[in-house]
Design a protein around this motif. Structure first.
Motif, PDB file in Angstrom:
ATOM      1  N   GLY A   1       0.800  -0.774   0.448  1.00  0.00           N
ATOM      2  CA  GLY A   1       0.012   0.520   0.041  1.00  0.00           C
ATOM      3  C   GLY A   1       0.957   1.113  -0.259  1.00  0.00           C
ATOM      4  O   GLY A   1       0.239   2.383  -0.361  1.00  0.00           O
ATOM      5  N   HIS A   2       2.331   1.181   0.034  1.00  0.00           N
ATOM      6  CA  HIS A   2       2.915   2.768   0.634  1.00  0.00           C
ATOM      7  C   HIS A   2       4.126   2.078   0.040  1.00  0.00           C
ATOM      8  O   HIS A   2       5.474   2.601  -0.651  1.00  0.00           O
ATOM      9  CB  HIS A   2       3.570   2.664   2.091  1.00  0.00           C
ATOM     10  CG  HIS A   2       1.957   3.064   3.025  1.00  0.00           C
ATOM     11  ND1 HIS A   2       1.487   4.539   2.632  1.00  0.00           N
ATOM     12  CD2 HIS A   2       1.031   1.803   3.162  1.00  0.00           C
ATOM     13  CE1 HIS A   2       0.273   4.096   3.591  1.00  0.00           C
ATOM     14  NE2 HIS A   2       0.153   3.141   3.646  1.00  0.00           N
ATOM     15  N   GLY A   3       3.239   2.114  -1.502  1.00  0.00           N
ATOM     16  CA  GLY A   3       4.432   1.937  -3.034  1.00  0.00           C
ATOM     17  C   GLY A   3       3.596   3.469  -3.603  1.00  0.00           C
ATOM     18  O   GLY A   3       2.633   3.256  -3.800  1.00  0.00           O
TER      19      GLY A   3
ATOM     20  N   SER B   1      -1.277  12.791  -1.557  1.00  0.00           N
ATOM     21  CA  SER B   1      -0.379  12.713  -0.185  1.00  0.00           C
ATOM     22  C   SER B   1      -0.823  12.148   0.236  1.00  0.00           C
ATOM     23  O   SER B   1      -1.591  11.749   0.408  1.00  0.00           O
ATOM     24  CB  SER B   1      -0.149  14.203   0.492  1.00  0.00           C
ATOM     25  OG  SER B   1       0.343  15.264  -0.367  1.00  0.00           O
ATOM     26  N   CYS B   2       0.143  11.284   1.165  1.00  0.00           N
ATOM     27  CA  CYS B   2      -0.323   9.858   1.629  1.00  0.00           C
ATOM     28  C   CYS B   2       0.760  10.107   3.447  1.00  0.00           C
ATOM     29  O   CYS B   2       1.626  10.816   3.698  1.00  0.00           O
ATOM     30  CB  CYS B   2       0.333   8.620   1.283  1.00  0.00           C
ATOM     31  SG  CYS B   2       0.167   7.718   2.545  1.00  0.00           S
ATOM     32  N   PRO B   3      -0.294   9.881   4.561  1.00  0.00           N
ATOM     33  CA  PRO B   3       0.131  10.310   5.788  1.00  0.00           C
ATOM     34  C   PRO B   3       1.321   9.012   6.358  1.00  0.00           C
ATOM     35  O   PRO B   3       1.964   9.900   6.809  1.00  0.00           O
ATOM     36  CB  PRO B   3      -0.670   9.331   6.728  1.00  0.00           C
ATOM     37  CG  PRO B   3      -2.716   9.426   5.653  1.00  0.00           C
ATOM     38  CD  PRO B   3      -1.945   9.126   4.573  1.00  0.00           C
ATOM     39  N   CYS B   4       1.870   8.747   5.420  1.00  0.00           N
ATOM     40  CA  CYS B   4       3.045   8.228   5.575  1.00  0.00           C
ATOM     41  C   CYS B   4       4.005   8.622   5.348  1.00  0.00           C
ATOM     42  O   CYS B   4       5.772   8.798   5.336  1.00  0.00           O
ATOM     43  CB  CYS B   4       3.207   6.708   4.952  1.00  0.00           C
ATOM     44  SG  CYS B   4       3.738   6.548   2.960  1.00  0.00           S
ATOM     45  N   GLY B   5       4.035  10.041   4.323  1.00  0.00           N
ATOM     46  CA  GLY B   5       4.999  10.827   4.121  1.00  0.00           C
ATOM     47  C   GLY B   5       5.014  11.338   2.700  1.00  0.00           C
ATOM     48  O   GLY B   5       6.089  11.940   1.815  1.00  0.00           O
TER      49      GLY B   5
ATOM     50  N   GLY C   1       1.389   9.744  -3.721  1.00  0.00           N
ATOM     51  CA  GLY C   1       1.180   8.716  -4.907  1.00  0.00           C
ATOM     52  C   GLY C   1       1.102   7.570  -4.448  1.00  0.00           C
ATOM     53  O   GLY C   1       1.014   6.488  -5.039  1.00  0.00           O
ATOM     54  N   CYS C   2       1.054   6.665  -3.206  1.00  0.00           N
ATOM     55  CA  CYS C   2       0.925   6.098  -2.229  1.00  0.00           C
ATOM     56  C   CYS C   2      -0.057   5.161  -3.002  1.00  0.00           C
ATOM     57  O   CYS C   2      -1.432   5.833  -3.198  1.00  0.00           O
ATOM     58  CB  CYS C   2       0.876   5.750  -0.823  1.00  0.00           C
ATOM     59  SG  CYS C   2       2.766   5.800  -0.321  1.00  0.00           S
ATOM     60  N   LEU C   3      -0.503   3.666  -2.929  1.00  0.00           N
ATOM     61  CA  LEU C   3      -1.919   2.765  -3.888  1.00  0.00           C
ATOM     62  C   LEU C   3      -2.762   3.548  -3.009  1.00  0.00           C
ATOM     63  O   LEU C   3      -3.878   3.625  -2.740  1.00  0.00           O
ATOM     64  CB  LEU C   3      -1.362   1.449  -3.815  1.00  0.00           C
ATOM     65  CG  LEU C   3      -2.509   0.468  -3.630  1.00  0.00           C
ATOM     66  CD1 LEU C   3      -2.711   0.842  -4.949  1.00  0.00           C
ATOM     67  CD2 LEU C   3      -2.059  -0.672  -4.301  1.00  0.00           C
TER      68      LEU C   3
HETATM   69 ZN   LIG Z   1       2.157   6.467   2.463  1.00  0.00          ZN
END
Ligand SMILES: [Zn+2]
Length: 311
Positions: free
Chosen positions: A160-162, A182-186, A189-191
């Protein structure tokens, strides 16, 4: 000598579930309480109390098997990326073991789900099984030859975080460009930002400038609503291609889907069709199927992992 019962705990952002796995590997849920997510002391007190209240089900040598969101660092045993603030940087297994005076194992819930499916569920008889969690977000786990592949950093299976592989989707013959959110992981474009239930809502918003819940979008998709059909058409491309890519890399012959979206059987059938179109060599066999353990796969897998380690 018969195997001891395993004390099973599922620790989520809002609850603690307690269960027992008996000598025949049958799981029974015993209790559920709200988790004191911000206080370590309140948390350990409640867990001790819950186990004591149901002690008739356990023996002195019963290990504790914990399934939880978040990652256990393989080198230090510290928790990270957990949604329970009280666990931040705790060495959960060691610290709980000292308090409960029992052997304790802790593992990521997506990995546990995948192990349960590989050993006793929808992934049985497959050498390599990928567990794809499509809940509010996107997670995953990998099991080969009946063992969880943890990897060097404990992140194996976190597809999910790619990045999404597609930035353009085909909708009714037209090509549409999608922004990388933007993803909360920083990362960007994360899936995860388009792939789970929350992602489906983001996608619907992006395509139609319209807010709807994932449940509503899926219901309207099944009723042939045009906007919802376009959203799902895009979703199947965005999720199907990275999943096919994951299959190419891992060699999985079965993907078991967990999380809330796994309960929508026609959606998982459509995802299987999409993935079959993207893998290098499609087969007549189903690749992507709903998991057999919709609700308690994490606990089941954690208990089976405890069996592998402690008998
Ligand atoms: Zn992410």
């Amino acid at each position: 000598m018969s195997k001891p019962a395993v004390i099973c705990l599922d620790l989520g952002g809002s609850f603690i579930k307690l269960g027992v796995m008996d000598a025949q590997n049958a799981l029974t849920i015993l209790d559920q309480q709200n988790i004191p997510a911000t206080s370590w002391t309140a948390f350990t007190t409640l867990v001790s109390h819950m186990i004591a209240q149901h002690q008739a089900h356990f023996t002195a040598d019963s290990p504790v098997a914990i399934s939880t969101a978040g990652i256990v660092a393989p080198d230090t045993g510290e928790m990270f990326a957990s949604n329970i603030p009280a666990f931040h940087q705790r060495r959960l297994a060691n610290e709980l073991s000292a308090i409960l005076q029992r052997r304790v194992i802790v593992h990521n819930d997506a990995d546990c789900f995948t192990l349960a499916e590989a050993l006793t569920g929808a992934g049985q008889a497959h050498k390599v099984v990928f567990g794809a969690i499509l809940g509010s977000g996107v997670g995953g786990g990998l099991v080969a030859d009946g063992r969880i592949i943890t990897g060097q950093n404990g992140l194996t299976g976190e597809w999910g975080h790619g990045p999404i592989t597609l930035t353009e989707v085909e909708l009714d013959g037209e090509t549409l460009r999608l922004p990388r959110l933007s993803c909360p992981c920083g990362q960007k474009g994360c899936l995860d930002s388009y792939g789970g239930a929350r992602g489906l809502e983001n996608l619907h918003q992006t395509l139609h400038s319209s807010t709807a819940s994932s449940i509503d979008i899926i219901k309207r998709w099944q009723q042939q609503d045009r906007q919802a059909q376009q959203t799902l058409q895009a979703w199947l491309q965005l999720v199907g291609q990275p999943l096919a890519y994951t299959i190419n890399i891992t060699g999985a012959s079965r993907v078991v889907v967990g999380g809330g979206l796994a309960s929508v059987v026609p959606l998982i059938e459509a995802l299987d069709q999409a993935v079959q179109g993207y893998v290098l060599r499609s087969t007549r066999q189903r690749l992507v199927v709903p998991g057999a353990f919709a609700h308690h796969g994490g606990m089941m897998g954690a208990a089976l992992l405890a069996r592998q380690r402690h008998g």
